[in-house]
Design a protein around this motif. Structure first.
Motif, short mmCIF file in Angstrom:
data_model
loop_
_atom_site.label_atom_id
_atom_site.label_comp_id
_atom_site.label_asym_id
_atom_site.label_seq_id
_atom_site.Cartn_x
_atom_site.Cartn_y
_atom_site.Cartn_z
N HIS A 212 38.21 44.66 31.64
CA HIS A 212 37.82 43.25 31.74
C HIS A 212 36.82 42.99 30.62
O HIS A 212 35.72 43.54 30.64
N ILE B 86 49.90 31.54 32.39
CA ILE B 86 50.23 32.95 32.66
C ILE B 86 48.94 33.67 33.01
O ILE B 86 48.05 33.79 32.16
N GLU B 87 48.83 34.15 34.26
CA GLU B 87 47.66 34.88 34.73
C GLU B 87 46.37 34.13 34.45
O GLU B 87 45.43 34.64 33.84
N GLU B 88 46.36 32.86 34.86
CA GLU B 88 45.19 31.99 34.74
C GLU B 88 44.79 31.69 33.29
O GLU B 88 43.69 31.22 33.03
N VAL B 89 45.66 31.97 32.34
CA VAL B 89 45.40 31.69 30.92
C VAL B 89 46.45 30.69 30.45
O VAL B 89 47.65 30.88 30.68
N LYS C 73 48.83 24.08 38.05
CA LYS C 73 48.56 24.88 39.23
C LYS C 73 48.74 24.09 40.52
O LYS C 73 49.37 24.57 41.46
N ARG D 132 47.75 30.96 22.42
CA ARG D 132 46.71 30.88 23.44
C ARG D 132 45.82 29.66 23.20
O ARG D 132 45.35 29.44 22.08
#
Length: 360
Positions: A142, A188-191, A164, A203
Motif C-alpha cells: 500500500h 477499477i478497484e476504486e480508481v 458507483k 489514470r
C-alpha cells in the motif's frame, strides 16, 4: 529504445551481454544486411562485450525448486510505505503488519539529495528489505502516493459517484451531460480511468497529483525541461489524464526559471498581427524616406516615397535635404493636388513628419 533512454549510463560503463546467440559475429560481419546497418552504427559507440551464458548449478537448482515446490497459501503481509523530500533532507517510512496483527515500523533518513520520485523508489526498496528480513512470502503493498484521496473540489467526485451509485444532478440537462461524459470512464478497484482512443486506460488524477506528475516529468531526476506540447504528450502517453492537460503544462513551463533563462529567444510579436483596412483608392498612403544615395545633380541624395495602400500606386521625388517644409510641399503637389486630401497617412513618426500642418 533502451540504449537511447539509458545512453549516459551506457557511455560511462561497459556493457556485458550474456547470450547463447552469435550476436557479436552477426553484428561484426563485414557483409551486414542493410536492415542491421543502423543498429550496428547506433551501438558502435558503446563498450559492449558479448559473453556466452554458462550453466550455473545454483540457478538451475533455484529454477527447479520454483517449478516443483509449492508453498502453502497464507495471509499476505501488509506493507505501508511512504517517502518525502524537502530542502532539509529526504526520508522514507515503512510499516509492516503481519497476518496475526503485529506491527513493525521503520524510518530511514537518506544521506543523499533525492527528489520526490527518487524517495518513492527508495521507499519501495526499504519495504522489500524489511519483508525479506522477516521472511514474508506474500505481500500486499500500500503506497500512500497512489491512494486516491477525494475531496468535494475534486473533479472526479461527480463521475465516481455516478459510476458507483448512479447519482445524477437534479437538472436534466446537467444529468444528460454527465451520462455522456461518464461513458468514456471506467472505475477499477476504486480508481478512475479514462478510455483513450488508441492506447491503454489513462489514470485520472486530481489537480494536486497532476502538478506532482508534471513536475517529475519536467524537472525530476532526468530534468528534461520539455516544452509545452512535448510535456503534455509525454504525460498522456505515460497513462495519465485530467482536464486541461495542455494548459497545466503551459503554466508550468512558463513559470520554470530554468526554461525561461535558457530557452531560445522568441522573435514572434507579442500580440496577433492586425490587418490594415482601406476602403477606396488614394484614401490611405504610406510614406518613408530612403537614402542617402550617391549625390546626383543638384545635390539630390534623398528619395521621398509615398505608396497608396489600395492600388499600390507610387509617388516619389528626389530631394537634396529632408525637412518638414519639403515633406509638406511633396504632399501638396504630388498627392493633394492630384488625388485629394488623404484620410490617413502612415509613417515611421520621424521628425520630418511631425509638422503641425501635416498632423492636421
Amino acid at each position: 529504445m533502451t540504449a537511447r533512454r539509458l545512453r549516459p549510463y551506457f557511455l560511462s560503463h561497459p556493457v556485458v551481454v550474456l547470450t547463447n546467440s552469435p550476436l557479436e559475429r552477426i553484428l561484426t560481419h563485414p557483409y551486414v544486411s542493410e536492415q542491421l546497418v543502423k543498429w550496428v552504427t547506433e551501438l558502435g559507440e558503446y563498450d559492449i562485450q558479448y559473453e556466452p551464458r554458462t550453466a550455473i548449478k545454483a540457478h538451475a537448482l533455484a529454477e527447479f525448486l520454483t517449478e516443483t515446490i509449492q508453498l502453502k497459501n497464507e495471509d499476505p503481509w501488509k506493507v505501508y510505505v511512504d517517502g518525502s523530500s524537502s530542502i532539509e533532507g529526504s526520508g522514507v517510512g515503512v510499516v509492516l503488519i503481519s497476518p496475526t496483527g503485529e506491527e513493525i515500523k521503520l524510518a530511514v533518513k537518506l544521506d543523499f539529495k533525492a527528489s520526490n520520485n527518487e524517495s518513492e523508489y527508495e521507499t519501495i526498496l526499504a519495504g522489500l528489505w524489511v519483508d525479506r528480513s522477516v521472511g514474508a512470502v506474500e505481500l500486499a503493498p500500500h503506497m500512500s502516493s497512489v491512494i486516491p484521496k477525494l475531496t468535494k473540489e475534486d473533479w472526479r467526485v461527480v463521475i465516481i459517484n455516478y459510476l458507483k451509485e448512479g447519482k445524477l444532478p437534479e437538472v436534466p440537462r446537467e444529468a444528460r451531460k454527465l451520462k455522456l461524459k461518464s461513458s468514456r470512464y471506467v472505475l477499477i478497484e476504486e480508481v478512475l480511468y479514462r478510455r483513450s482512443f488508441a492506447g491503454p486506460l489513462q489514470r485520472c488524477l486530481s489537480y494536486q497529483e497532476a502538478d506532482y506528475v508534471l513536475r517529475e516529468v519536467h524537472e525530476g531526476c532526468c530534468e528534461n525541461h520539455l516544452g509545452t506540447h512535448a510535456l503534455a504528450r509525454k504525460v498522456l502517453l505515460g497513462g495519465y489524464c485530467w482536464p486541461n492537460v495542455l494548459e497545466s503544462a503551459q503554466e508550468l513551463v512558463t513559470s520554470c526559471d530554468s526554461c525561461q533563462r535558457h530557452a531560445r529567444l522568441q522573435h514572434r510579436p507579442t500580440e496577433l498581427m492586425k490587418a490594415i483596412v482601406f476602403s477606396c483608392p488614394f484614401d490611405q498612403w504610406g510614406m518613408d524616406i530612403m537614402g542617402p544615395f550617391p549625390v546626383a545633380p543638384a545635390q539630390k541624395k534623398f528619395l521621398l516615397v509615398a505608396i497608396d495602400y489600395f492600388s499600390k500606386w507610387v509617388e516619389a521625388e528626389p530631394l537634396a535635404r529632408i525637412t518638414e517644409g519639403d515633406v509638406l510641399n511633396f504632399l501638396w503637389k504630388n498627392i493633394v493636388c492630384r488625388y485629394r486630401v488623404p484620410r490617413r497617412l502612415i509613417s515611421d513618426n520621424g521628425r520630418q513628419f511631425q509638422e503641425a500642418k501635416i498632423q492636421a
